[in-house]
Write an enzyme that holds these catalytic residues in place. Structure first.
Site, mmCIF file in Angstrom:
data_model
loop_
_atom_site.group_PDB
_atom_site.id
_atom_site.type_symbol
_atom_site.label_atom_id
_atom_site.label_comp_id
_atom_site.label_asym_id
_atom_site.label_seq_id
_atom_site.Cartn_x
_atom_site.Cartn_y
_atom_site.Cartn_z
ATOM 1 N N ARG A 57 -5.169 -10.893 -5.317
ATOM 2 C CA ARG A 57 -6.356 -10.370 -4.668
ATOM 3 C C ARG A 57 -6.925 -9.610 -5.867
ATOM 4 O O ARG A 57 -6.045 -8.941 -6.789
ATOM 5 C CB ARG A 57 -6.059 -9.462 -3.417
ATOM 6 C CG ARG A 57 -7.591 -8.522 -3.040
ATOM 7 C CD ARG A 57 -7.885 -7.618 -2.536
ATOM 8 N NE ARG A 57 -6.623 -6.138 -2.520
ATOM 9 C CZ ARG A 57 -7.137 -4.991 -2.237
ATOM 10 N NH1 ARG A 57 -7.610 -4.698 -0.861
ATOM 11 N NH2 ARG A 57 -5.881 -4.019 -2.049
ATOM 12 N N ASP A 64 -11.987 1.058 3.224
ATOM 13 C CA ASP A 64 -13.262 0.858 3.038
ATOM 14 C C ASP A 64 -14.941 1.728 3.824
ATOM 15 O O ASP A 64 -15.410 2.250 3.080
ATOM 16 C CB ASP A 64 -13.657 0.531 1.380
ATOM 17 C CG ASP A 64 -12.558 0.650 0.822
ATOM 18 O OD1 ASP A 64 -12.712 1.710 -0.473
ATOM 19 O OD2 ASP A 64 -11.659 -0.510 0.551
ATOM 20 N N ARG A 95 -9.885 6.099 -2.933
ATOM 21 C CA ARG A 95 -8.897 4.974 -2.796
ATOM 22 C C ARG A 95 -9.060 5.893 -1.148
ATOM 23 O O ARG A 95 -8.464 7.160 -0.940
ATOM 24 C CB ARG A 95 -7.538 4.734 -3.021
ATOM 25 C CG ARG A 95 -7.947 3.409 -3.645
ATOM 26 C CD ARG A 95 -6.287 2.802 -4.438
ATOM 27 N NE ARG A 95 -6.219 1.725 -5.198
ATOM 28 C CZ ARG A 95 -6.727 0.591 -5.720
ATOM 29 N NH1 ARG A 95 -7.493 -0.036 -3.958
ATOM 30 N NH2 ARG A 95 -7.348 -0.046 -6.420
ATOM 31 N N HIS A 153 1.206 -0.999 -0.216
ATOM 32 C CA HIS A 153 -0.213 -0.150 0.093
ATOM 33 C C HIS A 153 0.724 1.041 -0.089
ATOM 34 O O HIS A 153 1.677 1.561 0.691
ATOM 35 C CB HIS A 153 -1.255 -0.229 0.966
ATOM 36 C CG HIS A 153 -2.278 -1.232 1.221
ATOM 37 N ND1 HIS A 153 -2.000 -2.090 0.975
ATOM 38 C CD2 HIS A 153 -3.655 -1.220 0.904
ATOM 39 C CE1 HIS A 153 -3.151 -2.568 0.945
ATOM 40 N NE2 HIS A 153 -3.942 -1.738 0.873
ATOM 41 N N ARG A 163 -5.576 -4.350 8.244
ATOM 42 C CA ARG A 163 -5.368 -2.732 9.384
ATOM 43 C C ARG A 163 -4.472 -2.069 7.682
ATOM 44 O O ARG A 163 -3.100 -2.630 7.809
ATOM 45 C CB ARG A 163 -5.067 -2.539 10.486
ATOM 46 C CG ARG A 163 -5.749 -3.885 11.146
ATOM 47 C CD ARG A 163 -5.887 -4.401 12.660
ATOM 48 N NE ARG A 163 -5.332 -3.591 13.355
ATOM 49 C CZ ARG A 163 -3.951 -3.332 13.979
ATOM 50 N NH1 ARG A 163 -3.183 -4.278 13.477
ATOM 51 N NH2 ARG A 163 -4.077 -1.598 14.707
ATOM 52 N N GLU A 166 -16.173 -5.429 2.916
ATOM 53 C CA GLU A 166 -15.338 -3.963 3.223
ATOM 54 C C GLU A 166 -16.497 -2.536 3.557
ATOM 55 O O GLU A 166 -15.711 -2.557 4.787
ATOM 56 C CB GLU A 166 -14.434 -3.535 2.009
ATOM 57 C CG GLU A 166 -13.661 -4.535 1.080
ATOM 58 C CD GLU A 166 -12.799 -3.956 -0.056
ATOM 59 O OE1 GLU A 166 -11.559 -3.471 0.174
ATOM 60 O OE2 GLU A 166 -13.186 -4.304 -1.105
#
Length: 1095
Positions: free
Chosen positions: A596, A758, A929, A154, A796, A717
């Protein structure tokens, strides 16, 4: 926002911390004197002094005078030239980074000095025993614990890797400075080294000029393993093992040592393992392709083999003894017999070679390097404390400029044969007195180094094989015959074999010895992966190399058992035990790679298939029809996807990903995570595509696919999906095919992921936290009803707005029964470096994970005392969500306000991640995002996503007369307490005057400025009611260390914010000015360093 160090904030004292900061600040000032001149350094100090004075006045409650000083500071900054602004931004950014280094170092130093750490294995094991847990229950729980930490790419790590490395070097120099035996000359040299590092940092470009590729992100993750976790894991496991055997008990001020299990942690027991999303997370990232996933997975396996080879080099040097067990002696004897077969001994050096012999010889590499391994002189216990620098070239992914990472091959200390003679006593054997031990003197023919491509490397090997063929045959003529050969240490034989033949493919006569030829097999495995990464032909057969962790462990455990049986347990439990633990933890691939993808992409693939088969459009069917179709096809033994099907590039990529997953199997890959999952059909769709790919690949290979099927993990989510998570799992487990599949292929274990980012952006932090809590309860209950075990996977982020916070606090506040010895959790971006970037901090974090999960398993947190508390939570959540959504999604001015008042639009220039900032090309908040959403508000010090709506919810319930109920909930319910504490922590980092300055300068419309003022009033309301519920007089009263750390950064952080506002103002009227853009990005870096996280 959460601080990276909050897990152990109570462990820091400030004695010495200011000294470290002062030292680094003075050295940076000295560097700046040379680099930018004394006049400008004086200007920097004036700005810092103004900011410091304003901070002191605000802390003293003298707001008006503080505001005047801040306006004076803003005025001086506005008069700066662009060059001055750029230099100020760079200087203060480096100040803040150096303060962070000093803070981390001081914390590590203090934890070393403390005899009894909080949350340590010693403390928690002792606490459990005194609380009634039996020794056997404690031991079994630790041994059966399964925690997996998943490192993700990320985009929240703002520092370049180059600067991260330099920061680590400074930390190591500070560590060296603490040694009590330094002479005055040593200290002077150390200061010179620090000055060199700081000068190097100043002269290095802080900004990434290009976006990283997914391969770059994967390299960063692998570097964390190589430089830190590789050293930390054995140290951590030793700590757990020692604590299991004994614990220090503190009674009435007196310490007692008490044996409570008497048993160490089993050697191959691994309470914690590691996973990765780097190179596998394709959700909204078109740059992660099937080929990227394949290459990253192979590279991870390559690096694992390479690390094992390095360790075996050290181990073989250490295990020079001759006494061994009968079993090991026979194994070594068989190896030597095989190597000295009559065909080998009588082969003439001038005989022509067959085609196969020539091929084998050409795979040889330079033999007999005669130098000690790089760390052979160091005891294994020092590994966690060395400088962490790699002795090997940096990791490269294959491409046109691919350089194999460490093609220096391990070498044997001798290529002679030996015989062993039975000892007349006991089960151990040793070399006879007439034998001479293995020669430890080496003559080197060092392997060439250089930036070779694979084809160049192969060409070089081809050119160099001919003289080696002659030399090899000639050396055999000079070697003594078998009976005359001196003795050789059996451990070295079993582990190493003959290194000058380390890449010769085994022929049929040596297959039965394959597992004992350890180095030889490792070399073949490494060479095979290099060929696969270069897309070159690979003719190795499965028996030529190691495929499984069990194969890798076998010779190590044989050596370990031999040492134990021969009275050398102290040797067995050293470097050898550490290597066994590494193999058990990291396996063949270091970190298994998760895949994913978003659920809609699977529906698109099935649409293409059903349309091609004239069955209609899959996505238009209702849920029951989808389930009927999917279940029927899953039971079928024929493939579904015709080989002749023509599909769009997007669908082709999805199908190719499943092919790669089938080729790699679950030996290399972990779970297949479905983002935005909402129905049972989302899971069965992936199971069907996976099954179909495995059938196709198996047919092509003519044998079953390697490994087993991947776990399919739904990720819930949004708030809506979280509320339906329990029903989805119940529906899945009620399907006969699925429940049988889970029991047969996954040991009756269901994994479910819950997303924090999200859900927080969707409904606000408080509502998200409560919905996550209830969703976990529902999922656990659903699995329990179907007698299926469950592992919850927590997605997380680093910031509290994205579910971040102290690890220990987060785990301890989970619903009872949701952590039953198993847990998966992501660690993202800057948190990976902060928690696991250095061995000592990594050991501490691993220990915290272990003890927190153990406590949550054996002593689960309390449930809500009464149903009324749950009703109050529902009411707070309802009001909070309404307030949040009315602002973020329903106020027509909010989107424009967000773009004007924050640097959100400019964040894309940071180049900190390979994926786009939006899932779809829309300008709304919905498709933005969560990371840039939180990141932007963090920069302005408003940190709005973490608190918006909370104040309205608490105020509404308090005004209904439930204040005392909320205070009781805070004292007695861990979940509610942790939720309030995290919000309080965020509020401690928020700064109303700074946020107001952004609005006054950057927001043009009067209505939007009024919206900003309303939000600031909402922030103050939230602060008021959080303090009412917690009973604290001021924010962070229960975490004074954190408050002090934040305050120490403000003299540098506040000017950075004022400078950022000024630069944004200039840039928005001159958006093509690249120097202005650079200055802005540097302020973003500096503020992130001061806030200690990003998004």
């Amino acid at each position: 926002m959460t601080d990276t160090t909050d897990d152990i904030a109570e462990e820091i004292s400030f004695q010495g911390f200011d000294d470290y900061c002062k030292l680094l600040k003075n050295l940076l000032n000295d560097v700046l004197q040379r680099e930018v001149g004394a006049d400008f350094v004086e200007k920097l100090e004036r700005n810092r002094t103004l900011a410091q004075s304003a901070c002191n006045l605000r802390l003293a409650g003298i707001e008006d005078t503080a505001e005047l000083l801040e306006k004076q500071l803003a005025s001086e900054i506005s008069k700066m030239t662009l060059e001055e602004a750029l230099t100020l931004a760079r200087a203060f950014s480096h100040y803040l980074n150096l303060m962070g280094i000093a803070e981390t170092h001081h914390r590590v130093r203090k934890t070393r000095d403390l005899a009894h750490l909080s949350k340590s294995c010693d403390e928690v094991f002792n606490q459990l025993l005194q609380g009634g847990t039996s020794a056997d229950e404690l031991y079994d729980s630790v041994c059966k614990q399964e925690v997996e930490i998943v490192l993700t790419a990320h985009p929240t790590q703002i520092n370049r890797r180059t600067l991260q490395y330099k920061h680590v070097r400074i930390a190591h120099l500070l560590d060296y400075n603490d040694r009590p035996d330094l002479t005055q000359e040593d200290k002077e040299m150390l200061i010179e080294d620090l000055v060199r590092e700081i000068t190097s940092i100043w002269q290095t470009d802080e900004l990434r000029r290009h976006k990283p590729t997914p391969a770059d992100e994967a390299r960063a993750g692998l570097h964390i393993v190589e430089q830190s976790l590789w050293k930390a894991v054995p140290h951590y496991l030793r700590r757990v093992s020692t604590a299991l055997k004994k614990v220090c008990c503190h009674i009435d001020g007196v310490f007692f040592q008490m044996t409570h299990t008497g048993k160490p942690l089993p050697l191959t027991c691994t309470p914690i393992k590691f996973g990765s999303w780097m190179g596998g997370d394709r959700d909204g990232n078109p740059n992660v392709t099937a080929k990227v996933t394949r290459d990253v997975s192979l590279l991870s396996r390559w690096m694992a083999i390479d690390l094992y080879i390095r360790e075996v080099d050290n181990l073989r040097f250490e295990l020079s003894m001759t006494r061994c067990s009968d079993k090991l002696s026979r194994e070594a004897h068989d190896i030597l017999e095989q190597e000295t077969s009559p065909e080998d001994r009588h082969e003439g050096w001038n005989q022509p070679l067959s085609r196969n012999q020539t091929k084998l010889q050409r795979q040889q590499t330079p033999s007999l390097p005669m130098q000690l391994p790089a760390t052979a002189d160091l005891p294994s216990c020092t590994e966690c404390g060395n400088n962490g620098g790699s002795q090997y070239p940096k990791l490269q992914l294959p491409g046109t400029d691919y350089k194999p990472l460490n093609c220096q091959h391990v070498q044997d200390s001798s290529n002679s044969e030996s015989s062993f003679q039975d000892s007349s006593h006991g089960s151990c054997k040793s070399i006879t007195n007439g034998g001479v031990a293995t020669s430890d003197s080496h003559q080197s023919a060092p392997s060439p180094r250089g930036p070779f491509t694979s084809s160049q490397l192969l060409a070089q090997r081809k050119l160099s094989t001919e003289p080696k063929i002659v030399r090899s045959g000639f050396q055999k003529l000079l070697e003594p015959s078998l009976p005359q050969r001196p003795g050789i240490a059996p451990y070295r034989i079993v582990l190493g074999h003959v290194k000058d033949k380390n890449e010769i493919a085994a022929d049929q006569d040596t297959i039965h010895l394959g597992k004992s030829l350890w180095i030889k097999e490792l070399m073949k495995a490494r060479r095979r992966l290099e060929l696969l990464l270069e897309d070159l032909p690979c003719e190795y057969e499965p028996w030529d190399y190691y495929e499984t962790t069990e194969q890798l462990l076998e010779p190590l455990l044989l050596c370990y058992e031999s040492l134990q049986s021969c009275g050398a347990a102290v040797l067995a439990d050293g470097r050898l035990a550490d290597l066994i633990r590494r193999v058990a933890t990291f396996g063949m691939g270091l970190m298994k790679l998760d895949l994913r993808q978003e659920s809609g992409r699977h529906s698109e693939a099935l649409d293409a298939i059903t349309k091609y088969l004239d069955m209609g459009m899959y996505s238009e069917w209702d849920e029951e029809k989808k389930l009927e179709f999917l279940t029927r096809e899953l039971k079928s033994k024929r493939p579904l996807v015709p080989p002749t099907i023509q599909v769009t590039p997007d669908v082709k990529e999805v199908l190719e990903t499943f092919r790669v997953a089938a080729e790699l199997g679950n030996d290399s890959l972990g779970a297949y995570v479905i983002s935005m999952a909402s129905n049972a059909s989302d899971v069965l769709a992936v199971e069907l595509l996976q099954k179909d790919a495995r059938l196709a690949v198996s047919g092509e290979l003519g044998r079953p696919c390697p490994g087993g099927t991947l776990r399919v993990v739904p990720l819930f989510e949004t708030v809506k999906d979280l509320r339906g998570a329990g029903l989805v799992i119940r529906k899945l487990l009620s399907i006969d095919w699925y429940s049988e599949h889970i029991i047969k292929n996954h040991s009756g274990h269901q994994e479910v992921m819950v997303g924090y980012s999200d859900s927080g952006k969707d409904a606000g932090r408080f509502t998200a936290a409560w919905e996550l809590y209830k969703a976990q309860e529902d999922v656990v209950a659903a699995c329990k009803d179907h007698k299926i075990k469950v592992t919850l996977f927590h997605g997380r982020g680093g910031s509290i707005g994205r579910g971040g916070g102290p690890t220990y606090l987060a785990i301890q506040s989970q619903p009872p029964g949701s952590v039953m010895g198993t847990l998966r959790s992501t660690e993202q971006g800057e948190m990976v470096q902060a928690k696991f970037g250095m061995p000592h901090t990594a050991v501490r974090q691993l220990e915290i994970y272990t003890t927190a999960v153990l406590l949550a398993t054996l002593k689960p947190p309390e449930r809500p005392r009464e149903e009324k508390w749950r009703n109050l939570m529902d009411e707070i959540s309802k009001i909070s969500c309404q307030s949040y959504r009315s602002t973020v999604y329903e106020n027509p001015e909010f989107l424009a306000y967000f773009h004007e008042a924050t640097p959100q639009a400019e964040l894309g220039f940071l180049n900190i991640g390979s994926r786009p900032t939006r899932r779809k090309s829309s300008t709304g908040i919905g498709h933005l995002r969560a990371i840039p959403w939180v990141f932007a508000w963090t920069q302005t010090r408003f940190v709005l996503p973490a608190w918006l709506g909370v104040g309205a919810g608490l105020k509404g319930v308090c005004e209904q007369g439930h204040t005392q109920d909320l205070k009781a909930m805070y004292k007695e319910w861990p979940f509610f307490q942790s939720t309030i504490d995290l919000i309080e922590m965020v509020l401690g980092k928020a700064d109303v005057p700074i946020a107001k300055h952004y609005d006054e300068v950057l927001v043009s419309d009067k209505n939007r400025r009024e919206l900003g003022a309303e939000l600031r009033r909402e922030l103050l309301t939230t602060e008021k009611f959080v303090l009412v519920v917690s009973g604290h007089e001021k924010l962070s009263e229960n975490n004074r260390s954190l408050r002090r750390l934040i305050e120490s950064r403000l003299p540098y952080l506040n000017p950075m914010n004022l400078l950022q506002v000024e630069i944004l103002k200039r840039l928005r009227s001159d958006d093509d000015n690249h120097k202005l853009r650079d200055a802005l990005l540097i302020t973003i870096n500096g503020i992130a360093a001061g806030m200690r996280n990003t998004g």
